[in-house]
Design a protein around this motif. Structure first.
Motif, PDB file in Angstrom:
ATOM      1  N   GLU A 111      13.987  45.316  32.538  1.00  0.00           N
ATOM      2  CA  GLU A 111      13.695  45.235  33.976  1.00  0.00           C
ATOM      3  C   GLU A 111      13.525  46.598  34.630  1.00  0.00           C
ATOM      4  OE1 GLU A 111      16.006  43.612  37.946  1.00  0.00           O
ATOM      5  OE2 GLU A 111      16.303  42.545  36.051  1.00  0.00           O
ATOM      6  N   HIS A 112      14.327  47.577  34.218  1.00  0.00           N
ATOM      7  CA  HIS A 112      14.303  48.887  34.862  1.00  0.00           C
ATOM      8  C   HIS A 112      13.741  50.003  33.982  1.00  0.00           C
ATOM      9  CE1 HIS A 112      16.480  47.210  38.214  1.00  0.00           C
ATOM     10  NE2 HIS A 112      17.435  46.811  37.410  1.00  0.00           N
ATOM     11  N   GLY A 113      13.406  49.705  32.742  1.00  0.00           N
ATOM     12  CA  GLY A 113      12.856  50.736  31.860  1.00  0.00           C
ATOM     13  C   GLY A 113      13.870  51.809  31.504  1.00  0.00           C
ATOM     14  N   VAL A 114      15.091  51.389  31.198  1.00  0.00           N
ATOM     15  CA  VAL A 114      16.192  52.303  30.895  1.00  0.00           C
ATOM     16  C   VAL A 114      15.976  52.942  29.525  1.00  0.00           C
ATOM     17  CG1 VAL A 114      18.712  52.472  30.673  1.00  0.00           C
ATOM     18  CG2 VAL A 114      17.711  50.793  32.241  1.00  0.00           C
ATOM     19  N   ILE A 115      16.297  54.240  29.433  1.00  0.00           N
ATOM     20  CA  ILE A 115      16.202  54.917  28.142  1.00  0.00           C
ATOM     21  C   ILE A 115      17.577  55.420  27.707  1.00  0.00           C
ATOM     22  CG2 ILE A 115      13.789  55.602  28.478  1.00  0.00           C
ATOM     23  CD1 ILE A 115      14.812  58.498  28.960  1.00  0.00           C
ATOM     24  N   LEU A 116      17.708  55.602  26.409  1.00  0.00           N
ATOM     25  CA  LEU A 116      18.860  56.279  25.833  1.00  0.00           C
ATOM     26  C   LEU A 116      18.372  57.700  25.557  1.00  0.00           C
ATOM     27  CD1 LEU A 116      21.800  55.963  24.960  1.00  0.00           C
ATOM     28  CD2 LEU A 116      20.960  55.334  22.692  1.00  0.00           C
ATOM     29  N   ALA A 117      18.563  58.567  26.541  1.00  0.00           N
ATOM     30  CA  ALA A 117      18.002  59.919  26.474  1.00  0.00           C
ATOM     31  C   ALA A 117      18.711  60.757  25.414  1.00  0.00           C
ATOM     32  CB  ALA A 117      18.118  60.594  27.836  1.00  0.00           C
ATOM     33  N   SER A 118      17.916  61.468  24.645  1.00  0.00           N
ATOM     34  CA  SER A 118      18.433  62.416  23.660  1.00  0.00           C
ATOM     35  C   SER A 118      17.969  63.835  23.979  1.00  0.00           C
ATOM     36  CB  SER A 118      17.983  62.023  22.250  1.00  0.00           C
ATOM     37  OG  SER A 118      16.572  61.918  22.184  1.00  0.00           O
ATOM     38  N   ARG A 119      17.065  63.949  24.948  1.00  0.00           N
ATOM     39  CA  ARG A 119      16.522  65.259  25.322  1.00  0.00           C
ATOM     40  C   ARG A 119      16.448  65.389  26.836  1.00  0.00           C
ATOM     41  NH1 ARG A 119      14.585  67.851  21.038  1.00  0.00           N
ATOM     42  NH2 ARG A 119      14.438  66.631  19.142  1.00  0.00           N
ATOM     43  N   LYS A 120      16.715  66.580  27.303  1.00  0.00           N
ATOM     44  CA  LYS A 120      16.546  66.916  28.720  1.00  0.00           C
ATOM     45  C   LYS A 120      15.755  68.214  28.759  1.00  0.00           C
ATOM     46  CE  LYS A 120      19.928  68.590  31.396  1.00  0.00           C
ATOM     47  NZ  LYS A 120      19.711  69.723  32.239  1.00  0.00           N
ATOM     48  N   GLY A 121      14.662  68.196  29.484  1.00  0.00           N
ATOM     49  CA  GLY A 121      13.808  69.383  29.533  1.00  0.00           C
ATOM     50  C   GLY A 121      13.240  69.757  28.184  1.00  0.00           C
ATOM     51  N   GLY A 122      13.057  68.771  27.319  1.00  0.00           N
ATOM     52  CA  GLY A 122      12.477  69.006  26.000  1.00  0.00           C
ATOM     53  C   GLY A 122      13.459  69.441  24.932  1.00  0.00           C
ATOM     54  N   GLU A 123      14.716  69.664  25.296  1.00  0.00           N
ATOM     55  CA  GLU A 123      15.729  70.139  24.353  1.00  0.00           C
ATOM     56  C   GLU A 123      16.768  69.061  24.074  1.00  0.00           C
ATOM     57  OE1 GLU A 123      15.677  73.202  22.911  1.00  0.00           O
ATOM     58  OE2 GLU A 123      13.787  73.595  23.968  1.00  0.00           O
ATOM     59  N   ALA A 124      17.241  69.003  22.839  1.00  0.00           N
ATOM     60  CA  ALA A 124      18.333  68.090  22.496  1.00  0.00           C
ATOM     61  C   ALA A 124      19.545  68.450  23.348  1.00  0.00           C
ATOM     62  CB  ALA A 124      18.670  68.194  21.010  1.00  0.00           C
ATOM     63  N   MET A 125      20.261  67.418  23.807  1.00  0.00           N
ATOM     64  CA  MET A 125      21.420  67.633  24.679  1.00  0.00           C
ATOM     65  C   MET A 125      22.697  67.769  23.859  1.00  0.00           C
ATOM     66  SD  MET A 125      20.673  65.025  27.860  1.00  0.00           S
ATOM     67  CE  MET A 125      20.483  63.588  26.817  1.00  0.00           C
ATOM     68  N   SER A 126      23.464  68.819  24.144  1.00  0.00           N
ATOM     69  CA  SER A 126      24.770  68.988  23.504  1.00  0.00           C
ATOM     70  C   SER A 126      25.792  68.140  24.250  1.00  0.00           C
ATOM     71  CB  SER A 126      25.191  70.455  23.547  1.00  0.00           C
ATOM     72  OG  SER A 126      25.488  70.831  24.881  1.00  0.00           O
ATOM     73  N   VAL A 127      26.982  68.023  23.702  1.00  0.00           N
ATOM     74  CA  VAL A 127      28.059  67.297  24.377  1.00  0.00           C
ATOM     75  C   VAL A 127      28.328  67.915  25.746  1.00  0.00           C
ATOM     76  CG1 VAL A 127      30.527  66.729  24.287  1.00  0.00           C
ATOM     77  CG2 VAL A 127      29.107  66.425  22.256  1.00  0.00           C
ATOM     78  N   ALA A 128      28.303  69.227  25.839  1.00  0.00           N
ATOM     79  CA  ALA A 128      28.539  69.906  27.113  1.00  0.00           C
ATOM     80  C   ALA A 128      27.463  69.572  28.149  1.00  0.00           C
ATOM     81  CB  ALA A 128      28.611  71.416  26.902  1.00  0.00           C
ATOM     82  N   GLU A 129      26.288  69.155  27.679  1.00  0.00           N
ATOM     83  CA  GLU A 129      25.174  68.791  28.560  1.00  0.00           C
ATOM     84  C   GLU A 129      25.035  67.284  28.702  1.00  0.00           C
ATOM     85  OE1 GLU A 129      22.394  70.800  26.081  1.00  0.00           O
ATOM     86  OE2 GLU A 129      22.231  72.488  27.467  1.00  0.00           O
ATOM     87  N   LYS A 130      26.108  66.550  28.429  1.00  0.00           N
ATOM     88  CA  LYS A 130      26.179  65.096  28.549  1.00  0.00           C
ATOM     89  C   LYS A 130      25.490  64.382  27.384  1.00  0.00           C
ATOM     90  CE  LYS A 130      26.676  65.059  33.600  1.00  0.00           C
ATOM     91  NZ  LYS A 130      27.835  65.849  33.520  1.00  0.00           N
ATOM     92  N   GLY A 131      25.261  65.069  26.296  1.00  0.00           N
ATOM     93  CA  GLY A 131      24.631  64.491  25.128  1.00  0.00           C
ATOM     94  C   GLY A 131      25.657  64.117  24.076  1.00  0.00           C
ATOM     95  N   PRO A 132      25.250  63.728  22.932  1.00  0.00           N
ATOM     96  CA  PRO A 132      23.860  63.774  22.505  1.00  0.00           C
ATOM     97  C   PRO A 132      23.016  62.616  23.040  1.00  0.00           C
ATOM     98  CG  PRO A 132      25.223  63.005  20.696  1.00  0.00           C
ATOM     99  CD  PRO A 132      26.145  63.352  21.827  1.00  0.00           C
ATOM    100  N   LEU A 133      23.657  61.597  23.615  1.00  0.00           N
ATOM    101  CA  LEU A 133      22.924  60.444  24.138  1.00  0.00           C
ATOM    102  C   LEU A 133      23.436  60.088  25.532  1.00  0.00           C
ATOM    103  CD1 LEU A 133      23.031  58.293  20.887  1.00  0.00           C
ATOM    104  CD2 LEU A 133      21.122  59.705  21.695  1.00  0.00           C
ATOM    105  N   PHE A 134      22.506  59.773  26.437  1.00  0.00           N
ATOM    106  CA  PHE A 134      22.825  59.565  27.842  1.00  0.00           C
ATOM    107  C   PHE A 134      21.965  58.404  28.347  1.00  0.00           C
ATOM    108  CE2 PHE A 134      23.198  62.386  31.968  1.00  0.00           C
ATOM    109  CZ  PHE A 134      23.692  61.317  32.692  1.00  0.00           C
ATOM    110  N   ILE A 135      22.567  57.361  28.879  1.00  0.00           N
ATOM    111  CA  ILE A 135      21.820  56.231  29.444  1.00  0.00           C
ATOM    112  C   ILE A 135      21.247  56.657  30.792  1.00  0.00           C
ATOM    113  CG2 ILE A 135      21.959  53.893  30.370  1.00  0.00           C
ATOM    114  CD1 ILE A 135      24.128  53.320  28.273  1.00  0.00           C
ATOM    115  N   ILE A 136      19.916  56.627  30.887  1.00  0.00           N
ATOM    116  CA  ILE A 136      19.227  57.071  32.093  1.00  0.00           C
ATOM    117  C   ILE A 136      18.359  55.946  32.651  1.00  0.00           C
ATOM    118  CG2 ILE A 136      17.448  58.650  33.004  1.00  0.00           C
ATOM    119  CD1 ILE A 136      20.026  60.108  32.516  1.00  0.00           C
ATOM    120  N   TYR A 137      18.609  55.653  33.915  1.00  0.00           N
ATOM    121  CA  TYR A 137      17.753  54.758  34.696  1.00  0.00           C
ATOM    122  C   TYR A 137      16.745  55.621  35.455  1.00  0.00           C
ATOM    123  CZ  TYR A 137      20.976  50.754  34.223  1.00  0.00           C
ATOM    124  OH  TYR A 137      21.740  49.708  33.752  1.00  0.00           O
TER     125      TYR A 137
END
Length: 164
Positions: A111-137
């Motif tokens: 319904e909302h096109g939710v992703i399980l983000a693994s990258r922010k700004g083209g870079e893999a996300m570390s734990v400190a950057e809320k990674g490695p996976l982040f549910i994004i609406y």
């Protein structure tokens, strides 16, 4: 063991997990996500970042309450991931590395096109950057998504999803 000893053991475990994931990258072959519960075959499925990203990636550009300004997130659409594992439930119980848990209706994914983000700004996300996976609406696509309800469903440092 006393309460303090249990706390220390728990803290060391969380720090160890965090260090493990902080150094992880998409090509190192580490399991970053387990999906279990009501899925095809009833056997838990483990995924590396590379395996998740191979399912297909989509991009969401949106502001979030946790970042300054509009951000670009890339990740596997959760609807596609649920189809990939043969999910047969109504609710996704999400567990994060820090033991935060939330419930997300599976209908949200399509319904909302939710992703399980693994990258922010083209870079893999570390734990400190809320990674490695982040549910994004796509919060900017609908004012209804900019509410506490959807923010609480947006777990970061996701490590497990149980389908029921």
């Amino acid at each position: 063991m006393g309460k303090f000893s249990n706390f220390i053991c728990a803290a060391v475990t969380v720090i160890s997990i965090g260090l493990c994931f902080t150094s992880a990258n998409a090509d190192d072959g580490r399991v970053v996500l387990t999906i279990d519960g009501e899925i095809a075959g009833s056997t838990p499925r483990n995924f590396t970042l590379e395996q998740l990203e191979a399912i297909g990636m989509e991009t969401i550009k949106t502001a979030t309450p946790w970042h300054e300004g509009e951000q670009t997130f890339e990740g596997v659409p959760l609807a596609a991931l649920m189809q990939h594992v043969g999910a047969n439930g109504d609710i996704a119980y999400v567990l994060a590395l820090n033991n935060y848990s939330t419930e997300v209706p599976i209908t949200d994914f399509e319904e909302h096109g939710v992703i399980l983000a693994s990258r922010k700004g083209g870079e893999a996300m570390s734990v400190a950057e809320k990674g490695p996976l982040f549910i994004i609406y796509p919060y900017d696509s609908d004012p209804a998504l900019r509410t506490e309800l959807y923010y609480t469903r947006s777990a970061w440092q996701v490590r497990q999803i149980t389908i029921e």
